[in-house]
Design a protein around this motif. Structure first.
Motif, PDB file in Angstrom:
ATOM      1  N   PRO A 236     -11.791 -11.732   5.822  1.00  0.00           N
ATOM      2  CA  PRO A 236     -11.508 -12.371   4.976  1.00  0.00           C
ATOM      3  C   PRO A 236     -10.956 -10.253   4.879  1.00  0.00           C
ATOM      4  CG  PRO A 236     -13.752 -12.076   4.430  1.00  0.00           C
ATOM      5  CD  PRO A 236     -13.584 -12.629   5.945  1.00  0.00           C
ATOM      6  N   THR A 237     -10.004 -10.280   4.024  1.00  0.00           N
ATOM      7  CA  THR A 237      -9.314  -8.410   3.622  1.00  0.00           C
ATOM      8  C   THR A 237     -10.742  -7.276   3.016  1.00  0.00           C
ATOM      9  OG1 THR A 237      -7.254  -9.207   3.106  1.00  0.00           O
ATOM     10  CG2 THR A 237      -8.165  -7.305   2.611  1.00  0.00           C
ATOM     11  N   GLU A 238     -10.987  -7.083   3.625  1.00  0.00           N
ATOM     12  CA  GLU A 238     -11.945  -5.756   3.024  1.00  0.00           C
ATOM     13  C   GLU A 238     -11.221  -4.386   2.194  1.00  0.00           C
ATOM     14  OE1 GLU A 238     -14.567  -5.277   6.908  1.00  0.00           O
ATOM     15  OE2 GLU A 238     -15.097  -7.532   6.620  1.00  0.00           O
ATOM     16  N   GLN A 239     -10.004  -4.210   2.417  1.00  0.00           N
ATOM     17  CA  GLN A 239      -9.414  -3.009   2.484  1.00  0.00           C
ATOM     18  C   GLN A 239      -8.198  -3.162   2.274  1.00  0.00           C
ATOM     19  OE1 GLN A 239      -9.831  -0.011   4.688  1.00  0.00           O
ATOM     20  NE2 GLN A 239      -9.228   1.483   3.642  1.00  0.00           N
ATOM     21  N   VAL A 240      -7.667  -2.643   0.875  1.00  0.00           N
ATOM     22  CA  VAL A 240      -6.144  -2.616   0.701  1.00  0.00           C
ATOM     23  C   VAL A 240      -5.533  -0.823   1.123  1.00  0.00           C
ATOM     24  CG1 VAL A 240      -4.194  -3.265  -1.485  1.00  0.00           C
ATOM     25  CG2 VAL A 240      -6.700  -4.564  -0.678  1.00  0.00           C
ATOM     26  N   THR A 241      -4.495  -1.220   1.333  1.00  0.00           N
ATOM     27  CA  THR A 241      -3.492   0.155   1.164  1.00  0.00           C
ATOM     28  C   THR A 241      -2.253  -0.260   1.423  1.00  0.00           C
ATOM     29  OG1 THR A 241      -3.232   0.130   3.712  1.00  0.00           O
ATOM     30  CG2 THR A 241      -5.529   1.281   3.397  1.00  0.00           C
ATOM     31  N   ILE A 242      -1.707   0.950   0.600  1.00  0.00           N
ATOM     32  CA  ILE A 242      -0.330   1.424  -0.592  1.00  0.00           C
ATOM     33  C   ILE A 242       0.507   1.742   0.636  1.00  0.00           C
ATOM     34  CG2 ILE A 242      -1.031   1.984  -2.268  1.00  0.00           C
ATOM     35  CD1 ILE A 242       1.070   1.027  -4.043  1.00  0.00           C
ATOM     36  N   GLN A 243       1.852   1.669   0.476  1.00  0.00           N
ATOM     37  CA  GLN A 243       2.652   2.820   1.873  1.00  0.00           C
ATOM     38  C   GLN A 243       3.915   3.146   0.264  1.00  0.00           C
ATOM     39  OE1 GLN A 243       4.049   1.414   5.378  1.00  0.00           O
ATOM     40  NE2 GLN A 243       1.606   1.373   6.199  1.00  0.00           N
ATOM     41  N   VAL A 244       4.128   4.180   0.237  1.00  0.00           N
ATOM     42  CA  VAL A 244       5.741   4.202  -0.388  1.00  0.00           C
ATOM     43  C   VAL A 244       6.898   4.636   1.092  1.00  0.00           C
ATOM     44  CG1 VAL A 244       6.125   6.043  -2.338  1.00  0.00           C
ATOM     45  CG2 VAL A 244       3.765   5.109  -2.164  1.00  0.00           C
ATOM     46  N   LEU A 245       7.515   4.192  -0.006  1.00  0.00           N
ATOM     47  CA  LEU A 245       8.690   4.456   0.815  1.00  0.00           C
ATOM     48  C   LEU A 245      10.086   4.891  -0.173  1.00  0.00           C
ATOM     49  CD1 LEU A 245       8.595   1.945   3.814  1.00  0.00           C
ATOM     50  CD2 LEU A 245       7.939   4.435   4.192  1.00  0.00           C
ATOM     51  N   PRO A 246      10.906   6.323   0.350  1.00  0.00           N
ATOM     52  CA  PRO A 246      10.710   7.183   1.100  1.00  0.00           C
ATOM     53  C   PRO A 246       9.241   7.501   0.830  1.00  0.00           C
ATOM     54  CG  PRO A 246      12.235   7.921  -0.423  1.00  0.00           C
ATOM     55  CD  PRO A 246      12.006   5.720  -0.077  1.00  0.00           C
ATOM     56  N   SER A 247       9.224   8.856   1.587  1.00  0.00           N
ATOM     57  CA  SER A 247       7.899   9.276   1.136  1.00  0.00           C
ATOM     58  C   SER A 247       7.730  10.102  -0.156  1.00  0.00           C
ATOM     59  CB  SER A 247       8.377  10.535   2.283  1.00  0.00           C
ATOM     60  OG  SER A 247       7.330  11.753   1.761  1.00  0.00           O
ATOM     61  N   LYS A 248       6.790  10.213  -0.432  1.00  0.00           N
ATOM     62  CA  LYS A 248       6.497  10.820  -1.663  1.00  0.00           C
ATOM     63  C   LYS A 248       6.728  11.757  -1.971  1.00  0.00           C
ATOM     64  CE  LYS A 248       2.547   9.940  -1.563  1.00  0.00           C
ATOM     65  NZ  LYS A 248       0.227   9.751  -1.914  1.00  0.00           N
ATOM     66  N   ASN A 249       6.910  12.722  -1.390  1.00  0.00           N
ATOM     67  CA  ASN A 249       6.983  14.022  -1.390  1.00  0.00           C
ATOM     68  C   ASN A 249       8.928  14.231  -1.786  1.00  0.00           C
ATOM     69  OD1 ASN A 249       4.579  14.611  -1.626  1.00  0.00           O
ATOM     70  ND2 ASN A 249       5.092  14.956   0.756  1.00  0.00           N
ATOM     71  N   ALA A 250       9.125  13.238  -1.525  1.00  0.00           N
ATOM     72  CA  ALA A 250      10.407  13.326  -0.870  1.00  0.00           C
ATOM     73  C   ALA A 250      11.076  12.862  -2.394  1.00  0.00           C
ATOM     74  CB  ALA A 250      11.584  13.387   0.374  1.00  0.00           C
ATOM     75  N   ILE A 251      10.566  12.082  -3.253  1.00  0.00           N
ATOM     76  CA  ILE A 251      11.788  10.526  -4.407  1.00  0.00           C
ATOM     77  C   ILE A 251      12.459  11.998  -5.373  1.00  0.00           C
ATOM     78  CG2 ILE A 251      11.262   9.685  -5.704  1.00  0.00           C
ATOM     79  CD1 ILE A 251       8.734   8.385  -3.740  1.00  0.00           C
ATOM     80  N   LYS A 252      13.314  11.919  -5.836  1.00  0.00           N
ATOM     81  CA  LYS A 252      13.980  12.631  -6.487  1.00  0.00           C
ATOM     82  C   LYS A 252      15.078  11.062  -7.561  1.00  0.00           C
ATOM     83  CE  LYS A 252      18.503  12.898  -3.537  1.00  0.00           C
ATOM     84  NZ  LYS A 252      17.878  12.222  -2.334  1.00  0.00           N
ATOM     85  N   GLU A 253      15.306  11.268  -8.785  1.00  0.00           N
ATOM     86  CA  GLU A 253      15.844  10.314 -10.038  1.00  0.00           C
ATOM     87  C   GLU A 253      17.253   9.648  -9.184  1.00  0.00           C
ATOM     88  OE1 GLU A 253      15.277  12.347 -14.533  1.00  0.00           O
ATOM     89  OE2 GLU A 253      16.621  13.491 -12.785  1.00  0.00           O
TER      90      GLU A 253
END
Length: 332
Positions: A236-253
């Motif tokens: 079974p899954t013991e850990q969940v991770t989340i990824q954000v694309l594009p990089s969180k620091n480069a997101i704009k309106e």
């Protein structure tokens, strides 16, 4: 009186000879020397075998004076016998049913000399094979891993299971081994089958399982091993991770944001719940969820969790930056 004396001497010679055994491989030719010195005044020699009740069955005769050979009408030995001039008996195509006590008899006018020979037939079993393999094993569940099968053995053999080269012993609730053997009524050869139920853990990932058959041959005990088998281990899954694309620091309106949720189980979970800022109810989706043309108010914490275990959750803080203003300067 002379006859009684001869019988006594003959009995003593039997005791001195002991049990003489000829070992033969299944399908080979059994060769049995007479083991009696041929007397000068020999009339003829005969071979017989003894039934389980001790009664004799004569199978071959050779005259010393006429130099002729005759074979008795015994169906199981038809066209399989050869009696040489020195009274060695050969039996072709050895079968399990040839395991008998044979006796060579050399007859003179005054006496009968006998020498017994016990025939043992051996058949090497087929290389053991792991069959009926489980498509996968699940951690902490006792499940049938497979069966080890070895065919056409005589006598029957024993099967042993191994995990990474170490012998597996029965253990209540964790290792269950059931052995059975079956004899073919025609060939009298044995098929051995051993089933293994096994409670697996993540430590068994990529671990090879093998089995072996140990049997007795003409030269003693031998062991043959199977090919290795490696099983897919479900956990079974013991850990969940989340990824954000594009990089969180480069997101704009105006950008699109893709959230990807991953679980470390096997097989990995295929569906997740995605939680957007200010929305307590999760959105059920595959392992990705995309937001399009985001605005500044999309800034916040984004989360995902397992569908059936909402407490196993991962989060990522996302900041949506202002789109840079473009100023047009008129050209004179």
């Amino acid at each position: 009186e002379y006859l009684n004396s001869s019988v006594s001497l003959l009995f003593l010679s039997f005791k001195g000879l002991g049990w003489y055994t000829v070992n033969s491989a299944y399908g080979d030719t059994i060769i049995m020397p007479c083991r009696v010195d041929v007397p000068q005044n020999l009339m003829f020699g005969k071979w017989k075998y003894e039934k389980p009740d001790g009664s004799p069955v004569f199978i071959a005769f050779r005259s010393s004076t006429k130099k002729s050979v005759q074979y008795d009408d015994v169906p199981e030995y038809k066209d399989r016998l050869n009696l040489s001039e020195n009274y060695t008996l050969s039996i072709s195509n050895a079968r399990i049913s040839d395991e008998k006590r044979f006796v060579c008899m050399l007859v003179t006018e005054d006496d009968v000399f006998e020498a017994p020979t016990v025939v043992k037939v051996f058949k090497q079993p087929s290389k053991p094979e792991i069959v009926s393999k489980a498509p996968f094993l699940e951690t902490d569940q006792l499940k049938k891993l497979g069966e080890c099968v070895s065919k056409d053995s005589y006598p029957d053999g024993n099967i042993t299971w191994y995990r990474h080269g170490k012998v597996l012993q029965p253990l209540e609730g964790a290792v269950v081994i059931i052995f059975r053997k079956q004899m073919d009524p025609v060939t009298q050869l044995y098929t051995m089958t051993s089933s293994l139920e096994y409670k697996t853990s993540k430590a068994d990932i990529q671990m090879p399982f093998t089995c072996s058959v140990t049997y007795y041959g003409p030269s003693g005990q031998k062991t043959v091993y199977s090919e290795q088998a490696v099983f897919d281990i479900y956990y079974p899954t013991e850990q969940v991770t989340i990824q954000v694309l594009p990089s969180k620091n480069a997101i704009k309106e105006g950008d699109n944001i893709t959230l990807k949720c991953l679980g470390n189980g096997n097989p990995p979970p295929e569906e997740f719940l995605f939680y957007l800022p200010g929305q307590p109810e999760g959105i059920r989706s595959s392992n990705t969820y995309t937001l399009t043309d985001v605005k500044r108010n999309a800034t916040g914490d984004y989360k995902c969790s397992l569908v059936d275990k909402k407490s196993m959750i991962a989060s990522a803080a996302i900041t949506v930056h202002c789109a840079p203003k473009v100023t047009f300067i008129p050209v004179d």
